[in-house]
Motif scaffolding. Structure first.
Motif, PDB file in Angstrom:
ATOM      1  N   ASP B 217     -13.616  -8.471 -10.970  1.00  0.00           N
ATOM      2  CA  ASP B 217     -15.026  -8.776 -11.192  1.00  0.00           C
ATOM      3  C   ASP B 217     -15.162 -10.268 -11.484  1.00  0.00           C
ATOM      4  OD1 ASP B 217     -17.651  -8.907 -11.847  1.00  0.00           O
ATOM      5  OD2 ASP B 217     -17.602  -7.243 -13.282  1.00  0.00           O
ATOM      6  N   PHE B 218     -15.772 -11.010 -10.532  1.00  0.00           N
ATOM      7  CA  PHE B 218     -15.961 -12.448 -10.712  1.00  0.00           C
ATOM      8  C   PHE B 218     -17.276 -12.769 -11.412  1.00  0.00           C
ATOM      9  CE2 PHE B 218     -12.959 -12.035  -7.250  1.00  0.00           C
ATOM     10  CZ  PHE B 218     -12.016 -13.021  -7.511  1.00  0.00           C
ATOM     11  N   GLY B 219     -18.022 -11.763 -11.843  1.00  0.00           N
ATOM     12  CA  GLY B 219     -19.307 -11.996 -12.512  1.00  0.00           C
ATOM     13  C   GLY B 219     -20.450 -11.777 -11.551  1.00  0.00           C
ATOM     14  N   PRO B 220     -20.779 -12.759 -10.713  1.00  0.00           N
ATOM     15  CA  PRO B 220     -21.873 -12.538  -9.742  1.00  0.00           C
ATOM     16  C   PRO B 220     -21.478 -11.568  -8.634  1.00  0.00           C
ATOM     17  CG  PRO B 220     -20.904 -14.730  -9.481  1.00  0.00           C
ATOM     18  CD  PRO B 220     -20.318 -14.149 -10.733  1.00  0.00           C
ATOM     19  N   VAL B 221     -20.196 -11.317  -8.493  1.00  0.00           N
ATOM     20  CA  VAL B 221     -19.762 -10.367  -7.468  1.00  0.00           C
ATOM     21  C   VAL B 221     -18.415  -9.743  -7.875  1.00  0.00           C
ATOM     22  CG1 VAL B 221     -18.629 -12.199  -6.129  1.00  0.00           C
ATOM     23  CG2 VAL B 221     -19.224 -10.033  -5.008  1.00  0.00           C
ATOM     24  N   ARG B 222     -18.267  -8.458  -7.624  1.00  0.00           N
ATOM     25  CA  ARG B 222     -16.960  -7.823  -7.736  1.00  0.00           C
ATOM     26  C   ARG B 222     -16.395  -7.690  -6.323  1.00  0.00           C
ATOM     27  NH1 ARG B 222     -13.705  -4.150 -10.609  1.00  0.00           N
ATOM     28  NH2 ARG B 222     -15.057  -4.160 -12.425  1.00  0.00           N
ATOM     29  N   LEU B 223     -15.213  -8.223  -6.113  1.00  0.00           N
ATOM     30  CA  LEU B 223     -14.533  -8.046  -4.835  1.00  0.00           C
ATOM     31  C   LEU B 223     -13.475  -6.954  -5.000  1.00  0.00           C
ATOM     32  CD1 LEU B 223     -14.041 -11.721  -3.591  1.00  0.00           C
ATOM     33  CD2 LEU B 223     -15.890 -10.112  -3.081  1.00  0.00           C
ATOM     34  N   LEU B 224     -13.353  -6.128  -3.987  1.00  0.00           N
ATOM     35  CA  LEU B 224     -12.382  -5.029  -4.083  1.00  0.00           C
ATOM     36  C   LEU B 224     -11.961  -4.602  -2.687  1.00  0.00           C
ATOM     37  CD1 LEU B 224     -14.355  -1.849  -5.288  1.00  0.00           C
ATOM     38  CD2 LEU B 224     -15.367  -3.775  -4.114  1.00  0.00           C
ATOM     39  N   GLY B 225     -10.863  -3.885  -2.623  1.00  0.00           N
ATOM     40  CA  GLY B 225     -10.400  -3.450  -1.313  1.00  0.00           C
ATOM     41  C   GLY B 225      -9.092  -2.703  -1.434  1.00  0.00           C
ATOM     42  N   SER B 226      -8.654  -2.187  -0.290  1.00  0.00           N
ATOM     43  CA  SER B 226      -7.423  -1.411  -0.313  1.00  0.00           C
ATOM     44  C   SER B 226      -6.745  -1.452   1.054  1.00  0.00           C
ATOM     45  CB  SER B 226      -7.712   0.043  -0.690  1.00  0.00           C
ATOM     46  OG  SER B 226      -8.571   0.637   0.256  1.00  0.00           O
ATOM     47  N   TYR B 227      -5.470  -1.130   1.034  1.00  0.00           N
ATOM     48  CA  TYR B 227      -4.681  -0.998   2.244  1.00  0.00           C
ATOM     49  C   TYR B 227      -4.011   0.373   2.170  1.00  0.00           C
ATOM     50  CZ  TYR B 227      -1.112  -1.908   5.781  1.00  0.00           C
ATOM     51  OH  TYR B 227      -0.317  -1.845   6.893  1.00  0.00           O
ATOM     52  N   LEU B 228      -4.212   1.194   3.216  1.00  0.00           N
ATOM     53  CA  LEU B 228      -3.625   2.535   3.233  1.00  0.00           C
ATOM     54  C   LEU B 228      -2.694   2.665   4.431  1.00  0.00           C
ATOM     55  CD1 LEU B 228      -6.728   4.776   2.377  1.00  0.00           C
ATOM     56  CD2 LEU B 228      -5.039   3.807   0.809  1.00  0.00           C
ATOM     57  N   PHE B 229      -1.639   3.426   4.243  1.00  0.00           N
ATOM     58  CA  PHE B 229      -0.624   3.585   5.289  1.00  0.00           C
ATOM     59  C   PHE B 229      -0.207   5.045   5.371  1.00  0.00           C
ATOM     60  CE2 PHE B 229       3.907   4.065   6.213  1.00  0.00           C
ATOM     61  CZ  PHE B 229       3.990   3.480   7.465  1.00  0.00           C
ATOM     62  N   TRP B 230      -0.254   5.629   6.597  1.00  0.00           N
ATOM     63  CA  TRP B 230       0.208   6.997   6.808  1.00  0.00           C
ATOM     64  C   TRP B 230       1.303   7.000   7.863  1.00  0.00           C
ATOM     65  CZ3 TRP B 230      -5.126   5.889   6.723  1.00  0.00           C
ATOM     66  CH2 TRP B 230      -5.846   6.444   5.671  1.00  0.00           C
ATOM     67  N   ARG B 231       2.295   7.849   7.677  1.00  0.00           N
ATOM     68  CA  ARG B 231       3.351   7.998   8.667  1.00  0.00           C
ATOM     69  C   ARG B 231       3.652   9.479   8.829  1.00  0.00           C
ATOM     70  NH1 ARG B 231       9.607   6.122   8.154  1.00  0.00           N
ATOM     71  NH2 ARG B 231       9.552   7.845   6.682  1.00  0.00           N
ATOM     72  N   SER B 232       3.553   9.984  10.056  1.00  0.00           N
ATOM     73  CA  SER B 232       3.791  11.406  10.298  1.00  0.00           C
ATOM     74  C   SER B 232       5.280  11.713  10.216  1.00  0.00           C
ATOM     75  CB  SER B 232       3.278  11.792  11.690  1.00  0.00           C
ATOM     76  OG  SER B 232       4.187  11.350  12.675  1.00  0.00           O
TER      77      SER B 232
END
Lengths: 344, 344, 344
Positions: B217-232
């Motif tokens: 949370d930078f105050g005027p904006v919260r930045l967020l995200g993710s990286y997902l990985f699947w392997r059969s």
């Protein structure tokens, strides 16, 4: 004056079960106590009269499911007063209460005495553990003695018409109970003496289930036990019946302020319809430690053995004895539970 | 000391969804938040020790149904103390927590990042979102850092045996999480590169699912995200596997005291077993207005596009990306939600 | 400020029902009141605005089951304010509220007026008693007068698309209500005039259901009644429709401080598609005694008669009139309920 109360209990255990040729690790429910969620309402109507409701579901917390009958345990309305108690709805089968209540292992888990109770195989009764459409009357308590009568109509379905009676004696440290139940059915489970295969066979008349339970606290040890008796309806073709007699003996020894060491032995003796050799024996040992009145830790160990014919019976509707729901493939089996109970 | 608490949340939204060649009006659940009913019990046992229970069901308020697994979300008992936490029962799949928790649109509704997550098609795992018979251990929290290990036995069923691990970092305004989960399976979803038809194909080994989430949370904006990985798991015949990598980036901008403007972009990249061209992109935009801490109004807008092969895949077990449960028939789609949330 | 409330009601009765050639003893639910469990949450948002949730399930306490739709009665979120009320979710079908609310026997039990309401046979509507995916708007109350509009989308399924409107007048001792509902369907139940067999036949257009209810308390007696009207969709082949008109008249006479003697008469008049002779009449008589505001005892008696064609109709999807769920095999039937209600 009126109140509603929500309460419940969850019991989950890690289990290693030896079902004959194989072993398996499991997370199981109800290793030592029933798991349930309950809504109870009560209203004081004055003059010694009160009315109330009980709605109680099973909680299968290992996999998050409910029973197929949602209020599997109880759903009833009741009226209590100087006359006793009147109860309408789905209720516990009166005659089936003894096995668990007088078992040192509480009728739950790897060593529970109901592992040796297989009357589901005896007939197409719908009233073995619960009774739908039940009307019950309980007498007033007279110096610790009271009685209960339980009736249910057929509503057009075989296996529903039911009558049961019970006599109760309850004093501090001492309890005795005798019950009998009868349900109209039209089949009996027939086990072929050579192959062990079981199948439903036409019968006429009633399936009977009777029991006697005794419990007394001697201080350093509580001794308790029960005798259960089942009798199938009469086969149409042979005119014969099947019988089973179970004896359960147990002891509960307090260990310090919070512990209890429990032992129970059960023997099962079946006869009739070619089942004379289908006997079984079971020994269960358990230690329960109370973290509080509501929270328990426990571990249980049990061994079960059965004679050749019982072990040979591999039909799905067969008459095997099993380790708490686990299919026993050989003539001996057993298991260990390590679990936790939290009531709220 | 012991307490029981009942809480819950209902989220319902009017939706207009464009699923390719067609549009449809709907009333849908969970446009922005999960809908649930929860019973939680807790008991303070003294000495830093506590025990408790969580029972939590889905509430599908648009049509009044429950999930087929009644306590679909959680049913568990737990013991917490200086040693950390031990948890037994049905629980959230640890590795699946990142997608929703680090999505600016909360993993719900027309623009939620899980529209691009289709590993149900990857294998016959039973542990993608929830894990039955789970035993979890959480370490104590050390300066905002803790870890979790989650295990489940097979109990004789393929798709059940499961292990997952997670590392958590939680500080005011900042959160990071890494998780990994592995389940033993014996099939993989095979998509024919020409026809797009998918079918289950024998495989051996494990299905893997890993994720990394970051939020600050930078105050005027919260930045967020993710990286997902699947392997059969590995196909028996070809010896090959399928992979998917998803990237999600989002921002949440406070608007006045009660509003929040949220944007999320998701890209999906699939490869292996002829799925190299099955990519997708999605943009979601949302405005949430708080009437109170418990009551929200919101509106969301989203567009999703997918490459030719993904769009061509019309099998029911196929590998399409979809708009929050709506089958996408064309290569692009999207929708609008206008909804209300009330928590209690 | 926010609150959650759990409430409910159980009604169970012993019944003897005469369904034509036969009689049967039963334990039944809902002989006089609906049986339910309800969770209601409400939050005061200030400025005359409030938000809330209703989750309400049926309780079938005679056999412990829930309805197949878990929150069978209601599952909705609502926002109330000076503008009126907005409601999203599964809700009561607005047009179906009159039958029960203006019946002296409360639309329940052996003598309830809904025994004569068989529009399930009229069409493949999914909105006869409840509406999924409903959006409702209620106007503010203006001197006891308010109106409601209820809409539901098809979401791609025939029998879902629904519109209903209602006008309400509520004063102390006096109530009036007019409702109308329309659902898009594509079948109608066709009854062969000679054999009485009913089958689904292709139709086009809408199924209509309208009602008018009136109730006034004259002091020594409350008079109440309703008029209901059903119209099927138009058969594709014949271009014809089926109609039904029901008239219900009732009286409720206070007996002392705690009793009420209730009488209701219902007549049903069917026409179209060869059903002109399928008429019926019913008389119900009931005595209700209040042990308290929450606990009631009651007994009800009813007789029902139907004309030849209605009685001859033996198809499972047929157009018979029945005694509260009991299949009526002859041209006359009836029954007695003796029951208890406890609300909490």
């Amino acid at each position: 004056q009126s109140s509603v109360q929500i309460s419940g209990r969850i019991d989950l255990a890690a289990r290693r079960v030896d079902n004959g040729p194989d072993t398996q690790n499991q997370l199981v429910r109800e290793g030592a106590r029933s798991s349930k969620l309950s809504i109870q309402a009560n209203e004081d109507l004055g003059g010694g009269l009160s009315a109330g409701v009980v709605l109680e579901m099973q909680v299968r917390a290992d996999n998050g499911t409910s029973a197929s009958t949602f209020w599997e345990r109880q759903s009833l309305v009741r009226l209590r007063g100087p006359f006793g108690e009147l109860r309408l709805g789905r209720d516990f089968a009166l005659q089936n209460s003894i096995g668990g209540d007088f078992d040192a292992l509480n009728g739950k888990g790897v060593g529970n005495m109901m592992n040796m109770a297989t009357p589901f195989n005896f007939s197409n009764t719908n009233t073995y553990t619960r009774v739908n459409n039940a009307v019950s009357y309980l007498t007033p308590n007279w110096q610790g003695v009271y009685a209960q009568l339980q009736l249910a109509p057929s509503e057009g379905t075989t296996g529903n018409r039911h009558v049961a009676a019970g006599l109760f004696y309850v004093q501090p440290g001492t309890e005795a109970r005798a019950t009998w139940g009868r349900t109209k059915v039209n089949s009996v489970g027939r086990v072929n003496a050579l192959t062990g295969v079981s199948r439903a066979v036409a019968a006429e008349g009633e399936f009977d289930y009777a029991g006697l339970g005794l419990s007394h606290d001697f201080g350093p040890v509580r001794l308790l036990g029960s005798y259960l008796f089942w009798r199938s309806a009469q086969e149409v073709v042979t005119g014969q019946r099947r019988f089973q007699r179970n004896l359960n003996l147990g002891a509960m020894v307090p260990v310090g302020a919070a512990g209890s060491f429990n032992v129970a032995w059960t023997g099962a003796d079946r006869s009739g319809l070619g089942s004379d050799d289908q006997d079984g024996r079971q020994l269960g040992v358990q230690y329960v430690h109370k973290l509080s009145k509501r929270t328990l830790l426990y571990t249980s160990w049990a061994r079960l053995s059965q004679s050749a014919l019982a072990a040979a019976d591999t039909a799905s509707s067969g008459a095997r004895y099993n380790v708490d729901g686990t299919t026993l493939l050989g003539r001996t089996g057993g298991g260990i539970d390590v679990g936790i109970v939290h009531a709220f």
